[in-house]
Design an enzyme around this catalytic site. Structure first.
Site, PDB file in Angstrom:
ATOM      1  CB  ILE A 106      -0.905   0.034   1.250  1.00 49.82           C
ATOM      2  CG1 ILE A 106      -1.756  -1.230   1.351  1.00 49.82           C
ATOM      3  CG2 ILE A 106      -1.773   1.277   1.246  1.00 49.82           C
ATOM      4  CD1 ILE A 106      -2.601  -1.298   2.627  1.00 49.82           C
ATOM      5  CE  LYS A 127       4.014  -3.649   9.551  1.00 55.44           C
ATOM      6  NZ  LYS A 127       3.126  -4.805   9.392  1.00 55.44           N
TER       7      LYS A 127
HETATM    8  N1  HSE Z   1       4.218  -9.655  10.309  1.00 51.72           N
HETATM    9  C1  HSE Z   1       3.622  -8.555   9.616  1.00 51.72           C
HETATM   10  C2  HSE Z   1       2.133  -8.774   9.526  1.00 51.72           C
HETATM   11  C3  HSE Z   1       4.145  -8.348   8.234  1.00 51.72           C
HETATM   12  O1  HSE Z   1       1.618  -9.773  10.020  1.00 51.72           O
HETATM   13  O2  HSE Z   1       1.467  -7.892   8.984  1.00 51.72           O
HETATM   14  C4  HSE Z   1       5.471  -7.696   8.230  1.00 51.72           C
HETATM   15  O3  HSE Z   1       5.403  -6.441   8.824  1.00 51.72           O
END
Ligand code: HSE
Length: 450
Positions: free
Chosen positions: A137, A206
């Site tokens: 995205i 994130k």
């Molecule tokens: N482990 C992450 C997820 C993906 O389950 O979205 C990598 O950031």
């Protein structure tokens, strides 16, 4: 005039081979679009024969990462190694040598973002990171460029595919967390151990990156209130559904109104500083009719409310070799254009423009709540609980006692009006101590997204 840009890759595993494969497929298309031919010059790997989803010719591989970073022909270094130790050494070494760096590493940015951006600024190069948040995205590009004229009032993200997969199956199958997790691990949808994902750490990395970019000051991971999904039970999914809600693990970045939220500058224009924001990760009830509630399985989505653009929504695969390669190569295209046009011509990857912004502690955040109690079914119990909420100035908007008994205790579901998290925490601690309350109270916040 067609220029050529040479890539040096650190890491030739899942994402690395995805990047190799995407370029094999579409390098000419990319060249037609940006006027630059992008070539992979060298790839540093742990071992020549490690398993790869797409094979890479041996001639491109080396097991010495320094060969990639020190190669004067390499213009752009891609860090696709992961982790926060050797990856940090590699990124700093590449920046020091004046290479533009593209990274997919959210954990590294979360742990060392300011240091890495400072190193990039010192050398006058860029550090791009589209693939670090939500895989394919283009949310970084959207926040940085597409919405460059906006203040961000709110951002809600489903940014962890593993958690979303587990919660989706719990809802659809009426299953318990532990059972779905075990099955997801067996099928390769969840890691073993699963802590990074199910305890919310990956989402925190994130959401911290998105918050920093959106608000122009670096948000340290330690300031982000984080709860994972282990406490979500089949019962809560079911009761939430009956009340018209779905439970999702949300990353939340919200401007908090109040003192200091909009500082007026000369001529009454907002100065853009002094913002107070909520940045947190927790499982929340969201209205089942909202578009985010329909984001299922491993998919990610980010809902962004800008003060100029209004409401927008981005949806796609948050992980996987091809989706992540797509994001990495979008950064490569930006880096290639910088090089072609002889300078940093893009909106910079991160601008620290609001140094006096601050994160509001969770205790001060005002939320709505869903509470599930397990209580003795006896007259006067509800009155005692209601009295505690009343003393905490927390209003009750509805109470449900579903039919059916579990021994002598019954579930009691309360929906509560807006109240500060500190008041809620204190009230729940008092309620937990009542002898008629038979289990630890369960509490989730309710986000109306309005
Ligand atoms: N482990 C992450 C997820 C993906 O389950 O979205 C990598 O950031």
């Amino acid at each position: 005039m067609l220029r050529q840009v040479n890539l040096g890759m650190l890491g030739g595993g899942t994402v690395g081979s995805g990047v190799f494969h995407a370029l094999q497929r579409n390098a000419d298309l990319l060249a037609a679009r940006i006027g630059v031919q992008v070539r992979i010059r060298k790839i540093a790997v742990k071992a020549f024969d490690e398993p790869r989803p797409y094979p890479i010719p041996r001639a491109l591989l080396t097991t010495r990462w320094e060969e990639v970073v020190n190669d004067p022909q390499v213009d752009v270094v891609l860090e696709l190694v992961g982790g926060t130790t050797i990856a940090k050494t590699m990124v700093l070494a590449a920046l020091e040598r004046g290479k533009t760096v593209v990274t997919a590493n959210k954990a590294l940015l979360s742990a060392a973002g300011p240091e890495l951006f400072a190193a990039a600024a010192r050398r006058g190069v860029n550090l791009y990171y589209e693939a670090s948040v939500c895989g394919g995205i283009p949310i970084i590009k959207a926040l940085r460029e597409g919405f460059v004229i906006n203040r961000f009032d709110a951002l809600y993200g489903i940014v962890n595919g593993t958690c979303n997969y587990i919660l989706t199956r719990m809802k659809q199958e009426g299953a318990e967390f532990a059972d779905v997790l075990a099955d997801a691990q067996k099928q390769g949808y969840a890691e073993t151990p699963p802590d990074l994902d199910v305890d919310g750490h990956d989402a925190r990395h994130k959401i911290g990156i998105l918050a920093s970019l959106a608000h122009g000051f670096w948000v340290d991971a330690g300031q982000i209130h984080t709860e994972g999904i282990r406490e979500v039970s089949r019962l809560d999914m079911q009761f939430a559904g009956q009340l018209g809600y779905t439970i999702k693990l949300l990353g939340i970045v919200k401007r908090v109104e109040g003192r200091g939220s909009r500082v007026e500058g000369r001529g009454g224009k907002p100065r853009g500083d002094g913002e107070r924001i909520q940045v947190s990760v927790y499982p929340a009830l969201i209205p089942s009719g909202h578009v985010l509630a329909d984001v299922n399985h491993v998919f990610n989505a980010v809902f962004v409310r800008g003060d100029v653009v209004g409401d927008t929504m981005f949806y796609g695969r948050g992980a996987g070799k091809d989706a992540t390669a797509s994001a990495v190569l979008s950064d490569v295209a930006d880096a290639a254009l910088d090089l072609k046009l002889g300078g940093q011509v893009r909106v910079p990857p991160f601008v620290n423009h609001a140094r006096d912004g601050r994160i509001v502690p969770m205790d001060e955040i005002v939320s709505r709540y869903y509470v599930r109690l397990n209580v003795v079914d006896r007259p006067g119990v509800l009155a005692r609980i209601a009295a505690i909420f009343a003393r905490g100035r927390i209003g009750i908007s509805s109470v449900v006692q579903p039919e059916g008994h579990e021994g002598e205790s019954v579930p009691l579901i309360l929906m509560l009006h807006e109240a500060p998290n500190a008041a809620m925490r204190r009230a729940l601690a008092q309620i937990a101590r009542l002898p008629v309350v038979r289990a630890k109270p369960v509490m989730f916040r309710v986000e109306t997204l309005s």
